[in-house]
Every structure is written in structure tokens, then in C-alpha cells.
Design a protein around this motif. Structure first.
Motif, PDB file in Angstrom:
ATOM      1  N   VAL A  26      -1.993  -3.711  10.201  1.00  0.00           N
ATOM      2  CA  VAL A  26      -1.089  -3.829  11.335  1.00  0.00           C
ATOM      3  C   VAL A  26      -0.247  -2.565  11.439  1.00  0.00           C
ATOM      4  O   VAL A  26       0.452  -2.195  10.508  1.00  0.00           O
ATOM      5  CB  VAL A  26      -0.179  -5.079  11.196  1.00  0.00           C
ATOM      6  N   THR A  27      -0.325  -1.921  12.601  1.00  0.00           N
ATOM      7  CA  THR A  27       0.446  -0.701  12.808  1.00  0.00           C
ATOM      8  C   THR A  27       1.877  -1.055  13.200  1.00  0.00           C
ATOM      9  O   THR A  27       2.139  -2.156  13.695  1.00  0.00           O
ATOM     10  CB  THR A  27      -0.173   0.151  13.928  1.00  0.00           C
ATOM     11  N   PRO A  28       2.811  -0.141  13.009  1.00  0.00           N
ATOM     12  CA  PRO A  28       4.178  -0.390  13.471  1.00  0.00           C
ATOM     13  C   PRO A  28       4.233  -0.677  14.971  1.00  0.00           C
ATOM     14  O   PRO A  28       5.014  -1.508  15.418  1.00  0.00           O
ATOM     15  CB  PRO A  28       4.918   0.909  13.124  1.00  0.00           C
ATOM     16  N   GLU A  29       3.382  -0.006  15.742  1.00  0.00           N
ATOM     17  CA  GLU A  29       3.349  -0.242  17.186  1.00  0.00           C
ATOM     18  C   GLU A  29       2.966  -1.683  17.503  1.00  0.00           C
ATOM     19  O   GLU A  29       3.575  -2.324  18.359  1.00  0.00           O
ATOM     20  CB  GLU A  29       2.368   0.722  17.880  1.00  0.00           C
ATOM     21  N   GLN A  30       1.951  -2.209  16.807  1.00  0.00           N
ATOM     22  CA  GLN A  30       1.531  -3.600  17.017  1.00  0.00           C
ATOM     23  C   GLN A  30       2.641  -4.554  16.598  1.00  0.00           C
ATOM     24  O   GLN A  30       2.912  -5.537  17.291  1.00  0.00           O
ATOM     25  CB  GLN A  30       0.260  -3.912  16.216  1.00  0.00           C
ATOM     26  N   MET A  31       3.267  -4.275  15.474  1.00  0.00           N
ATOM     27  CA  MET A  31       4.319  -5.138  14.965  1.00  0.00           C
ATOM     28  C   MET A  31       5.493  -5.197  15.947  1.00  0.00           C
ATOM     29  O   MET A  31       6.002  -6.267  16.257  1.00  0.00           O
ATOM     30  CB  MET A  31       4.794  -4.637  13.605  1.00  0.00           C
ATOM     31  N   ILE A  32       5.931  -4.035  16.445  1.00  0.00           N
ATOM     32  CA  ILE A  32       7.040  -3.995  17.399  1.00  0.00           C
ATOM     33  C   ILE A  32       6.647  -4.685  18.693  1.00  0.00           C
ATOM     34  O   ILE A  32       7.421  -5.472  19.256  1.00  0.00           O
ATOM     35  CB  ILE A  32       7.495  -2.543  17.662  1.00  0.00           C
ATOM     36  N   ALA A  33       5.436  -4.418  19.188  1.00  0.00           N
ATOM     37  CA  ALA A  33       4.975  -5.067  20.419  1.00  0.00           C
ATOM     38  C   ALA A  33       4.967  -6.586  20.258  1.00  0.00           C
ATOM     39  O   ALA A  33       5.400  -7.315  21.159  1.00  0.00           O
ATOM     40  CB  ALA A  33       3.586  -4.560  20.805  1.00  0.00           C
ATOM     41  N   ASP A  34       4.508  -7.075  19.120  1.00  0.00           N
ATOM     42  CA  ASP A  34       4.500  -8.523  18.870  1.00  0.00           C
ATOM     43  C   ASP A  34       5.915  -9.086  18.825  1.00  0.00           C
ATOM     44  O   ASP A  34       6.191 -10.151  19.377  1.00  0.00           O
ATOM     45  CB  ASP A  34       3.777  -8.849  17.557  1.00  0.00           C
ATOM     46  N   ALA A  35       6.821  -8.371  18.156  1.00  0.00           N
ATOM     47  CA  ALA A  35       8.206  -8.839  18.057  1.00  0.00           C
ATOM     48  C   ALA A  35       8.863  -8.886  19.431  1.00  0.00           C
ATOM     49  O   ALA A  35       9.535  -9.864  19.775  1.00  0.00           O
ATOM     50  CB  ALA A  35       9.002  -7.935  17.117  1.00  0.00           C
TER      51      ALA A  35
END
Length: 183
Positions: A26-35
Motif C-alpha cells: 500500500v502506497t502512501p497515496e493509496q492510504m491517504i486517498a482511502d482515508a
């Protein structure tokens, strides 16, 4: 029905975010987008936008991520903080005294997201503006950062966040665009 569906989706996103938090893919971009998606699709956010609409008399603007800042702080009460502060442009309102019909309206909504994505706090729910100075817990430190971040965004603060040891990295426009495409 729409609220039930939004709540269901928010809960499912929360579980998927928690499940993915420890995975290395999981990339930081995916994590932030999910949050962000979990927050803006939640029933609470929908209620805040509905209240903003009633305060303004017009439809609220759609949420848009305007900045993501990654903070790495090497030494703070023996704890390393590695987190993201997300600034979302959105019309939101909330009651601070519903009985007296006293509320607040804002054009900005901030999120604190831990580096593992497991802790997500927003600037309204944690009442960051009433920060009491307690930084002895992770939640207190997150509230502190939200308070300073909000003050900085308002132009009321221009200094170090903790002890001049932080590394601050603002995400470029292409990463923000990728998040906004998924909202």
C-alpha cells in the motif's frame, strides 16, 4: 437509504484501510486517498455538509484535497511522529451548542492521518481549536498538530511545529490530482 449506504461504505472503507495498514504494497497515496474517501463518504460528513447548506442557503462545494503535508518529527517526548496532515476544501458546519442553535461554518476540513493509516482524526471531531496542551498521548500530539496546522493555514502561525527537528514534505500537484480523481 442514502445515509445507510454511505455509512455502510464508510465502515467497509475503514475496515479495508485497517486491513491494508500493515501490508507493504500500500502506497502512501493509496492510504491517504482511502482515508479521505472514508471521511467524505461518511454519514457525519454528509450531515456537516447538509448543515452547511442550511446555514448558507446554497449547495456546499464538493470536497477537494488542496494539500497533503508529510511530517516526520524525530524527537518529541521520546516518540517519533510520522504522519500526514491533509487539507480539504469543503463547506462544512457543525453545532457547538445545538440547543441554542449555535453552530460554526468552515470552508476547510483537516485530517491527521498516521503513517500506518490506522489513526485518522479530523479537526472538527477532536476540537483542535480547543487544544489543552496535553501531548502525553498520541491523540494529544495529533490534536496539537491539527491545531498548529489550522493556525498555519489561517496565517496565524509561522514557526516550528515542535522542536525544529521536523522534516516537512508537501505533496506535489500530481499526487493531489490522483486523490481528487477518486473522490
Amino acid at each position: 437509504m442514502k445515509r445507510v449506504l454511505c455509512l455502510f461504505l464508510a465502515v467497509m472503507m475503514m475496515f479495508s484501510l485497517c486491513a491494508c495498514g500493515g501490508k507493504s504494497g500500500v502506497t502512501p497515496e493509496q492510504m491517504i486517498a482511502d482515508a479521505v474517501r472514508t471521511q467524505v463518504e461518511s454519514e457525519t460528513f454528509a450531515e456537516r455538509q447538509e448543515l452547511a447548506e442550511s446555514f448558507m442557503g446554497s449547495a456546499p462545494k464538493a470536497p477537494e484535497v488542496t494539500s497533503v503535508i508529510h511530517y516526520e518529527i524525530g524527537d518529541f517526548e521520546g516518540e517519533k511522529m510520522d504522519c500526514y496532515l491533509v487539507n480539504i476544501s469543503a463547506d462544512v458546519a457543525w453545532w457547538y451548542n445545538e440547543e441554542a442553535q449555535q453552530g460554526s461554518l468552515a470552508e476547510r476540513y483537516q485530517l491527521y492521518v498516521s503513517s500506518d493509516g490506522k489513526t485518522v482524526m479530523d479537526s472538527i471531531s477532536v476540537d483542535a481549536m480547543d487544544f489543552n496542551g496535553d501531548v502525553s498521548t498520541p491523540e494529544g500530539r495529533a490534536t496539537y498538530l491539527l491545531w498548529l496546522y489550522g493556525s498555519m493555514m489561517d496565517g496565524n502561525y509561522d514557526g516550528a511545529f515542535l522542536n525544529d527537528s521536523e522534516t516537512v514534505t508537501e505533496w506535489p500537484a500530481d499526487k493531489l490530482a490522483a486523490i481528487n480523481e477518486n473522490l
